[in-house]
Design an enzyme around this catalytic site. Structure first.
Site: not given
Ligand code: 6PG
Length: 468
Positions: A14-15, A103, A129-131, A183, A186-187
Site C-alpha cells: 500500500m505504501g 484501518n 479504500s480500493g486495495g 472508513k 464503509h467496511n
Molecule cells: C478497502 C478494504 C480494505 C480491506 C478490508 C478487509 O476498502 O480497500 O475494505 O480496507 O480489504 O479491511 O477487511 P476484512 O479483512 O475484515 O474482510
C-alpha cells in the site's frame, strides 16, 4: 534537504503504491522503511519524471520533507502506529502533519489526535479504500482531522484520488477521527454487500441448480444494469477464473472466511449508538458461522430438512434475484449512512453525507452507480434522517418488494441460509411499521422487573401490579 512534498513511512504494497501514485502526479516523495530491500527497490523507480528518495534512517527521511511536513504512516494498525509516531516525534516541528492511512479503530485516532495536538502536531486518520490497485491508480480517500491543516494535503490527495466525472474521490470529512469512522462504516457496508452477493450466488447454485457458467454470465450482465458496482463486477470476474486444471477456481476455495475486524467494529459501535444495522450484523455473524466447519459437517447429517420440489422458471427467478439484491443492497447502504448520521452528532464530526456519497462513487470497494442517487438525495435534503425516506430510493424499494419477498420465501422453503436478505427485508418492514409489537416488550419488562412503561394516551411513566 527540505524539498520533498510528502513522506510515506512503511513501504509495503500500500505504501509503495501510494508513493508511486504521488510520484506519477509529479510530487516529490520520500519513503522510509526499516527493510533495506524495500528501500532499494523503491529507489530504483526514481528517474527524471519521478522524484523519489527512500531511506532506512528516520532523521534523513524527516529532513527531506518541506515544512510544514506531511508524513503518512502505512503500517499495520495498532502498536506499530504508536511506535512509528514515537520515532518520528523527536525530529518533527510544530505544525507538521502525521496521517495514519491504516484501518485504525477510531478511538485510537482520537487518542493520538489529542496527544499530538498538545505537542503542536496535526494528526489525521485517513480511510483509504480500493486495495492495492486503488492505491496505485486512484483510491477513495477519507481524511479527518484539523480543517486548516488539510489545506497542506489537499492538492496532493486530490491529484492521486480516483476521479468520477472529473471530481476527485477525496474531501475533508470532519473533525478528529471522522475519517477512520467513515472508513469503518464503509467496511460495514462492504461486509453486508459481500454477504448478500454470496447469498444470491447460493440461491442460484443450490436453490435453482443453475450451472456455473450461467451464474457467471448473470453477474457479468448485472454489472450493466442498475446493479453496476465494483463488487458485482469482480464477482463476474471471480466466477470466470480457472484453476490450473482448467476447472472453476471458485469451487476449490474453502467456505470459511477470515476477517480483520472492521465489520465487527461497525456492528459493535452501532449497538453502542443504538443504530440498527441488521444486515451488517448478519454479515459478521455469517463469517463467524463459516468458521465452525467441523460442527457444520456434523450438523449437516443431523439437522435434515427435505424441501419441496418446485417448478422453476429460471429467467423469472433471475429477474427476481436481481430485484432482491438491488433492494437489499440499498437497505445496507441505508443502514451504514444512518449510522454515520448518528455518529456525526454523537462524536461532533460534522459529517456531510452528500460529500461521503460523492467520494464513495469511485475508487473504493463499495463504489456503485447508486451512490450518485444517494448524493442527489442528500443534496435535495441535507437533513435526511434515512435514505429510505427519499422519494426516488423509496420508489425503487417499493418496486422491488415482491422480488425480495418471493426470493426470501423460496430460499426459506429450500432451507438456504439468507441472513443478509432476510435482515434487509426485516429492517424495511420494521422501518415502515407505524406500530411495532414493542408495547408487549415494555409490558414484559414491567411485569418481571418493574421497569415501568409509557402509554399511548397520556405522558409519564407507569407501573402495573400485573399479577393480582
Ligand atoms: C478497502 C478494504 C480494505 C480491506 C478490508 C478487509 O476498502 O480497500 O475494505 O480496507 O480489504 O479491511 O477487511 P476484512 O479483512 O475484515 O474482510
Amino acid at each position: 534537504m527540505n524539498t520533498f512534498d510528502f513522506g510515506i513511512v512503511g513501504l509495503g504494497v500500500m505504501g509503495r503504491n501510494l508513493l508511486l501514485n504521488m510520484a506519477d502526479q509529479h510530487h516529490a516523495v520520500a519513503g522510509l522503511d526499516l527493510d533495506a530491500d524495500k528501500v532499494h527497490s523503491l529507489t530504483q523507480e526514481a528517474d527524471s519524471e519521478h522524484r523519489i528518495k527512500a531511506t532506512t534512517e528516520v532523521k534523513e527521511f524527516v529532513e527531506l520533507i518541506k515544512q510544514p511536513r506531511a508524513i503518512m504512516i502505512l503500517v499495520p494498525a495498532g502498536k506499530a502506529v504508536d511506535a512509528v509516531i514515537g520515532n518520528l516525534l523527536p525530529h518533527l516541528d510544530k505544525g507538521d502533519i502525521i496521517i495514519d492511512g491504516g484501518n485504525t479503530y477510531f478511538t485510537d485516532t482520537d487518542r493520538r489526535f489529542n496527544e499530538l495536538s498538545v505537542k503542536g502536531i496535526h494528526f489525521f486518520g485517513m480511510g483509504i479504500s480500493g486495495g492495492e490497485k486503488g492505491a496505485r491508480f486512484g483510491p477513495s480517500l477519507m481524511p479527518g482531522g484539523n480543517k486548516e491543516a488539510y489545506e497542506r494535503l489537499r492538492p496532493i490527495f486530490e491529484s492521486i484520488a480516483a476521479k468520477v466525472n472529473g471530481e476527485p474521490c477525496v474531501e475533508y470529512l470532519g473533525n478528529g477521527s471522522a475519517g477512520n469512522y467513515v472508513k469503518m462504516a464503509h467496511n460495514g457496508i462492504e461486509y453486508g454487500i459481500m454477504q448478500l452477493i454470496s447469498e444470491v450466488y447460493d440461491i442460484m447454485k443450490r436453490g435453482y441448480k443453475m450451472d456455473d457458467s450461467t451464474i457467471q454470465k448473470v453477474f457479468e450482465e448485472w454489472n450493466h444494469t442498475e446493479l453496476e458496482s465494483y463488487l458485482i463486477e469482480i464477482t463476474g470476474q471471480i466466477l470466470k477464473k480457472k484453476d490450473t486444471d482448467g476447472q472453476n477456481l471458485i469451487n476449490m476455495i474453502s467456505d470459511w472466511a477470515k476477517s480483520k475486524g472492521t465489520g465487527k467494529w461497525t456492528s459493535q459501535n452501532a449497538m453502542d449508538l443504538e443504530v440498527p444495522l441488521p444486515t451488517v450484523d448478519a454479515a459478521v455473524a455469517m463469517r463467524d458461522m463459516s468458521k465452525s466447519k467441523p460442527e457444520r459437517i456434523q450438523a449437516a447429517s443431523k439437522l435434515i430438512w427435505n424441501s419441496e420440489q418446485t417448478n422453476t422458471d429460471v429467467p423469472k427467478a433471475i429477474e427476481e434475484l436481481k430485484g432482491a439484491l438491488h433492494f437489499s443492497i440499498l437497505i445496507t447502504y441505508a443502514q451504514g449512512l444512518a449510522l454515520l448520521t448518528k455518529a456525526s452528532t454523537e462524536y461532533k464530526y460534522e459529517l456531510n453525507l452528500e460529500t461521503i456519497a460523492k467520494i464513495w462513487r469511485g475508487g473504493c470497494i463499495i463504489r456503485s452507480v447508486v451512490l450518485e442517487d444517494f448524493r442527489q438525495a442528500y443534496a435535495k435534503n441535507r437533513d435526511l434522517k434515512n435514505i429510505l425516506l427519499d422519494d426516488t430510493i423509496a420508489s425503487t424499494l417499493i418496486e422491488n418488494q415482491s422480488n425480495i419477498r418471493n426470493t426470501v420465501q423460496f430460499s426459506v422453503q429450500k432451507g438456504i441460509p439468507i441472513a443478509g436478505l432476510m435482515n434487509s427485508l426485516a429492517y424495511f418492514d420494521a422501518y415502515r411499521s407505524e406500530k411495532l409489537p414493542t408495547n408487549l416488550i415494555q409490558a414484559l419488562r414491567d411485569y418481571f422487573g418493574a421497569h415501568t412503561y409509557e402509554r399511548t394516551d397520556t405522558n409519564g411513566t407507569f407501573h402495573t401490579e400485573w399479577n393480582d
